[in-house]
Design an enzyme around this catalytic site. Sequence first.
Site, PDB file in Angstrom:
ATOM      1  N   HIS A 164       1.760   4.550  -2.933  1.00 35.89           N
ATOM      2  CA  HIS A 164       1.853   6.006  -2.759  1.00 35.89           C
ATOM      3  C   HIS A 164       3.237   6.516  -3.179  1.00 35.89           C
ATOM      4  O   HIS A 164       3.361   7.518  -3.894  1.00 35.89           O
ATOM      5  CB  HIS A 164       1.611   6.389  -1.296  1.00 35.89           C
ATOM      6  CG  HIS A 164       0.217   6.147  -0.818  1.00 35.89           C
ATOM      7  ND1 HIS A 164      -0.895   6.636  -1.461  1.00 35.89           N
ATOM      8  CD2 HIS A 164      -0.256   5.473   0.271  1.00 35.89           C
ATOM      9  CE1 HIS A 164      -1.986   6.278  -0.802  1.00 35.89           C
ATOM     10  NE2 HIS A 164      -1.626   5.567   0.249  1.00 35.89           N
ATOM     11  N   HIS A 196       0.828  -1.206   0.000  1.00 30.37           N
ATOM     12  CA  HIS A 196       0.000   0.000   0.000  1.00 30.37           C
ATOM     13  C   HIS A 196       0.865   1.261   0.000  1.00 30.37           C
ATOM     14  O   HIS A 196       0.650   2.174  -0.815  1.00 30.37           O
ATOM     15  CB  HIS A 196      -0.918  -0.012   1.223  1.00 30.37           C
ATOM     16  CG  HIS A 196      -1.873   1.133   1.283  1.00 30.37           C
ATOM     17  ND1 HIS A 196      -3.129   1.079   0.735  1.00 30.37           N
ATOM     18  CD2 HIS A 196      -1.750   2.379   1.822  1.00 30.37           C
ATOM     19  CE1 HIS A 196      -3.740   2.241   0.925  1.00 30.37           C
ATOM     20  NE2 HIS A 196      -2.923   3.049   1.590  1.00 30.37           N
ATOM     21  N   GLU A 197       1.838   1.302   0.899  1.00 31.83           N
ATOM     22  CA  GLU A 197       2.686   2.493   0.992  1.00 31.83           C
ATOM     23  C   GLU A 197       3.597   2.630  -0.229  1.00 31.83           C
ATOM     24  O   GLU A 197       3.884   3.748  -0.676  1.00 31.83           O
ATOM     25  CB  GLU A 197       3.516   2.451   2.282  1.00 31.83           C
ATOM     26  CG  GLU A 197       2.684   2.417   3.565  1.00 31.83           C
ATOM     27  CD  GLU A 197       1.707   3.570   3.685  1.00 31.83           C
ATOM     28  OE1 GLU A 197       1.972   4.640   3.106  1.00 31.83           O
ATOM     29  OE2 GLU A 197       0.672   3.405   4.355  1.00 31.83           O
TER      30      GLU A 197
END
Length: 365
Positions: free
Chosen positions: A21, A17-18
Amino acid sequence: MSVLAAIAVLAVLILVHELGHFIAARSQGIHVNRFSLGFGPVLWKYQGTETEYAIRAFPLGGFVGFPDDDPDSDIPPNDPNLLRNRPILDRAIVISAGVIANLIFAYLLLVGQVSFVGVGHATQPGVLIQHLAPDASPVAANAGIKPGDVIVAANQREFGTSLQEIDAFRDLIKTSAGKPVQLEITRGDQKLSLTVVPEAKSKGGTIGIELSPNGKVERRPISKPVEALSVGATEFQRIVLMTFKGFGQLITNFGETAGQVAGPIKIVEIGANIAQNDTGSLFFFAALISINLAIINILPLPALDGGQLAFLLIEGLRGKPLPSRIQEGVMQTGLVLLLGLGIFLIVKETTQLTIQLEWVQKLFQ
């Protein structure tokens, strides 16, 4: 080791997820000054040319930091590559990239599951009636159904060896409250036709039986890449729809479904059980959690990715962003509520786990 495996799965999903980003920002030339996996005390860190990379003590979290509001940053406030100075579309891509990364990763996990571990199938077609539910109404018994019967068709819909046939039959019964359902049943060498009328309950129709696959469950790996991609897509769609349906029930029937909300301890417990009893299903478990993580994050709630996207939408409609004090107030309130919910779930699940352990210890006294 099974608990560590479950924690590792969650840590990988957060990392994905990170990374979504981070990659979305860096690929557009947007400044990123911190990338952290976990929260709490720093166990390891590395200072790159611009970004500090860190691993922290508690792996169930993470963040990507931007220098926009960092008072110690030496980047000029009007730098075009600060996130806040980029067009709305660029910022929307960065904010939504974590969700997109989780969804893509979930799909790849499911393709890996069907390719290497295999798809579960029953050795015999049909749906087995294990036994009549003890607290159910006598509808199933009155219809002539008995434990050990195999439902091979319902309303002319035949059931094969797929494990999803049980869900298909349950959905048919739920949507047929008060309506006759024609069942084709095998009982030993006999073939029977029975009619059952599901009783209306708050969650839909029910006939008070507990089901299982017919025969043993075996896995058959799919060796053809195109077929694996197709089956993985079907599984992905099924889980996404199931997840949205679960959130819908939580909203519309909160009183009965709120108790099913799981926090991090419960998720780790479920994952540990899977790792201990059926390691192959960790692919599926990881995909399920990854999809849930994506859907939760895209909800338009403060402190989540969806909340930031909502601010961008308002900015696009107004032609200018909301005042910083309003955004900060909403985000801080949302963060406090989310932390409060997380702490509540952790305390509740820890207490339940302690009670279970005490009960088990008494058995050996």
